[in-house]
Design a protein around this motif. Sequence first.
Motif, PDB file in Angstrom:
ATOM      1  N   GLN A 175       0.831  -1.196   0.000  1.00 11.37           N
ATOM      2  CA  GLN A 175       0.000   0.000   0.000  1.00 11.37           C
ATOM      3  C   GLN A 175       0.869   1.250   0.000  1.00 11.37           C
ATOM      4  N   LEU A 176       0.348   2.282  -0.648  1.00 10.86           N
ATOM      5  CA  LEU A 176       0.939   3.619  -0.640  1.00 10.86           C
ATOM      6  C   LEU A 176      -0.104   4.564  -0.065  1.00 10.86           C
ATOM      7  N   MET A 177       0.225   5.233   1.050  1.00 13.04           N
ATOM      8  CA  MET A 177      -0.719   6.120   1.721  1.00 13.04           C
ATOM      9  C   MET A 177      -0.122   7.521   1.852  1.00 13.04           C
ATOM     10  N   ASN A 178      -0.932   8.524   1.541  1.00 15.22           N
ATOM     11  CA  ASN A 178      -0.539   9.918   1.747  1.00 15.22           C
ATOM     12  C   ASN A 178      -1.618  10.600   2.574  1.00 15.22           C
ATOM     13  N   ASP A 179      -1.222  11.206   3.699  1.00 17.82           N
ATOM     14  CA  ASP A 179      -2.159  11.828   4.614  1.00 17.82           C
ATOM     15  C   ASP A 179      -1.678  13.243   4.914  1.00 17.82           C
ATOM     16  N   GLU A 180      -2.546  14.237   4.711  1.00 19.31           N
ATOM     17  CA  GLU A 180      -2.190  15.640   4.911  1.00 19.31           C
ATOM     18  C   GLU A 180      -3.151  16.291   5.901  1.00 19.31           C
ATOM     19  N   ILE A 181      -2.596  17.001   6.884  1.00 18.53           N
ATOM     20  CA  ILE A 181      -3.382  17.757   7.845  1.00 18.53           C
ATOM     21  C   ILE A 181      -2.694  19.101   8.029  1.00 18.53           C
ATOM     22  N   GLY A 182      -3.257  20.156   7.442  1.00 20.48           N
ATOM     23  CA  GLY A 182      -2.671  21.482   7.563  1.00 20.48           C
ATOM     24  C   GLY A 182      -1.239  21.508   7.068  1.00 20.48           C
ATOM     25  N   PRO A 183      -0.293  22.013   7.872  1.00 23.26           N
ATOM     26  CA  PRO A 183       1.108  22.112   7.442  1.00 23.26           C
ATOM     27  C   PRO A 183       1.885  20.813   7.582  1.00 23.26           C
ATOM     28  N   THR A 184       1.258  19.764   8.111  1.00 25.55           N
ATOM     29  CA  THR A 184       1.949  18.487   8.305  1.00 25.55           C
ATOM     30  C   THR A 184       1.388  17.436   7.364  1.00 25.55           C
ATOM     31  N   ALA A 185       2.230  16.460   7.013  1.00 23.32           N
ATOM     32  CA  ALA A 185       1.810  15.384   6.128  1.00 23.32           C
ATOM     33  C   ALA A 185       2.761  14.212   6.287  1.00 23.32           C
ATOM     34  N   PHE A 186       2.266  13.030   5.942  1.00 23.98           N
ATOM     35  CA  PHE A 186       3.165  11.877   5.858  1.00 23.98           C
ATOM     36  C   PHE A 186       2.791  11.024   4.661  1.00 23.98           C
ATOM     37  N   THR A 187       3.792  10.363   4.102  1.00 23.80           N
ATOM     38  CA  THR A 187       3.617   9.403   3.024  1.00 23.80           C
ATOM     39  C   THR A 187       4.302   8.115   3.428  1.00 23.80           C
ATOM     40  N   SER A 188       3.574   7.007   3.369  1.00 22.03           N
ATOM     41  CA  SER A 188       4.149   5.710   3.737  1.00 22.03           C
ATOM     42  C   SER A 188       3.990   4.726   2.594  1.00 22.03           C
ATOM     43  N   LEU A 189       5.006   3.905   2.428  1.00 21.82           N
ATOM     44  CA  LEU A 189       4.998   2.838   1.437  1.00 21.82           C
ATOM     45  C   LEU A 189       5.369   1.550   2.149  1.00 21.82           C
ATOM     46  N   LYS A 190       4.457   0.568   2.134  1.00 18.88           N
ATOM     47  CA  LYS A 190       4.680  -0.667   2.872  1.00 18.88           C
ATOM     48  C   LYS A 190       4.286  -1.874   2.030  1.00 18.88           C
ATOM     49  N   GLY A 191       5.080  -2.926   2.163  1.00 12.77           N
ATOM     50  CA  GLY A 191       4.722  -4.209   1.586  1.00 12.77           C
ATOM     51  C   GLY A 191       3.986  -5.049   2.600  1.00 12.77           C
ATOM     52  N   ARG A 192       3.225  -5.999   2.123  1.00 12.54           N
ATOM     53  CA  ARG A 192       2.389  -6.818   2.996  1.00 12.54           C
ATOM     54  C   ARG A 192       2.644  -8.297   2.748  1.00 12.54           C
ATOM     55  N   LEU A 193       2.771  -9.061   3.838  1.00 11.00           N
ATOM     56  CA  LEU A 193       2.892 -10.515   3.765  1.00 11.00           C
ATOM     57  C   LEU A 193       2.097 -11.121   4.910  1.00 11.00           C
ATOM     58  N   ALA A 194       1.206 -12.050   4.586  1.00 13.63           N
ATOM     59  CA  ALA A 194       0.407 -12.740   5.597  1.00 13.63           C
ATOM     60  C   ALA A 194       0.417 -14.234   5.303  1.00 13.63           C
ATOM     61  N   ALA A 195       0.492 -15.025   6.345  1.00 17.02           N
ATOM     62  CA  ALA A 195       0.426 -16.479   6.235  1.00 17.02           C
ATOM     63  C   ALA A 195      -0.914 -16.950   6.786  1.00 17.02           C
ATOM     64  N   VAL A 196      -1.698 -17.643   5.953  1.00  5.61           N
ATOM     65  CA  VAL A 196      -3.015 -18.136   6.337  1.00  5.61           C
ATOM     66  C   VAL A 196      -2.901 -19.645   6.584  1.00  5.61           C
ATOM     67  N   ILE A 197      -3.091 -20.037   7.820  1.00  5.55           N
ATOM     68  CA  ILE A 197      -2.981 -21.446   8.213  1.00  5.55           C
ATOM     69  C   ILE A 197      -4.337 -22.101   8.026  1.00  5.55           C
ATOM     70  N   SER A 198      -4.430 -22.992   7.048  1.00  7.87           N
ATOM     71  CA  SER A 198      -5.702 -23.636   6.749  1.00  7.87           C
ATOM     72  C   SER A 198      -5.493 -24.747   5.727  1.00  7.87           C
ATOM     73  N   ASP A 199      -6.199 -25.847   5.890  1.00  6.07           N
ATOM     74  CA  ASP A 199      -6.192 -26.910   4.886  1.00  6.07           C
ATOM     75  C   ASP A 199      -7.140 -26.594   3.738  1.00  6.07           C
ATOM     76  N   ASP A 200      -8.130 -25.740   3.989  1.00  4.37           N
ATOM     77  CA  ASP A 200      -9.081 -25.329   2.961  1.00  4.37           C
ATOM     78  C   ASP A 200      -9.469 -23.879   3.219  1.00  4.37           C
ATOM     79  N   PRO A 201      -8.686 -22.915   2.719  1.00  7.31           N
ATOM     80  CA  PRO A 201      -8.913 -21.505   3.050  1.00  7.31           C
ATOM     81  C   PRO A 201     -10.212 -20.920   2.521  1.00  7.31           C
ATOM     82  N   GLU A 202     -10.931 -21.625   1.656  1.00  2.37           N
ATOM     83  CA  GLU A 202     -12.215 -21.112   1.197  1.00  2.37           C
ATOM     84  C   GLU A 202     -13.248 -21.109   2.309  1.00  2.37           C
ATOM     85  N   TYR A 203     -13.022 -21.922   3.362  1.00  2.33           N
ATOM     86  CA  TYR A 203     -14.024 -22.086   4.406  1.00  2.33           C
ATOM     87  C   TYR A 203     -13.584 -21.582   5.777  1.00  2.33           C
ATOM     88  N   ALA A 204     -12.284 -21.607   6.077  1.00  3.66           N
ATOM     89  CA  ALA A 204     -11.834 -21.169   7.395  1.00  3.66           C
ATOM     90  C   ALA A 204     -10.322 -21.021   7.395  1.00  3.66           C
TER      91      ALA A 204
END
Length: 307
Positions: free
Chosen positions: A83-112
Amino acid sequence: MMCGSFFLQAQQLPLFTQYREYSTAINPATVGSNYLNFGQQGTIGLSYRSQWVDIANAPRTTIIHGSYFIDDLSGVNFIVGGQLMNDEIGPTAFTSLKGRLAAVISDDPEYAGISIGLNAGGLQYRINATELRARDAEDIMLAQNVAQFSADFGVGVFAYSSFGRGDDNFVYGGVSLPQVFGDFSFIDDNGRELTQQRVMHAYAQAGAIFTFWNDSFLEPSVWVKYAPNVPVNVDANIRYQFPIGLFIGAGGSTAGTAHLETGVLVGDNVGFEKNLQIGYGFDHSFSNQGAFIGGTHELNVAYYFSR
């Protein structure tokens, strides 16, 4: 003066009306609603939020996000994205760039499944010195626009499970720390220090999906937000998806804000295998300041693919 003084309390990270559409920003372990509702593995999205439109220099947030669920593995499946996020509030602002990795533990991820996720990347925090106005001769004043960089991390846990007949109903929930650490310090020409401390936030989400015989569904959900020294904020929302692709929703928060949302999903209903979702959200504050700060508008576009 001591009796009349007060603290301004708020969380540092952006708020969202359609918070189920921002899984990478809220909880990196989230299995997205596009997967639970439609079986779509991939998402690419863009959103823009304009908060308190009657106030000059009020918060403006833009997010570009994407993810893909590799769900054909045995035992452990993976979600990758960023994700790339840019947030501005008055004279201040931040921009963040982050990668995402998640491990889903499941024998059948369509159901649980149970998911553990991480967001990692960098953040730039900026102060526009030309917009600063000193009220006192001793106030800190920066001579020029400044910026600093910091690492940016978020962690989370998420679980979901189908229930009932046909395995089309789901219950889900998760907890996350979307902002863990990172302070910024700036020095003016007189050697005085201006510090911005990024405090740890804690989020919790939960919800359920009830699917009906005509492929419509009802999704109640809740988002709980906590930051140190700030009252706990709870958002609750309910969305109904019509079989023709239209959806509507409503909700509110403990901060005295009411939410309305609507949108359309273009895809199977017009003969295509892939889906394009366009959504709009509106907030109105019923607090004492509500008449002066104005409403909040949020627009998001998401493309779901790869069933």
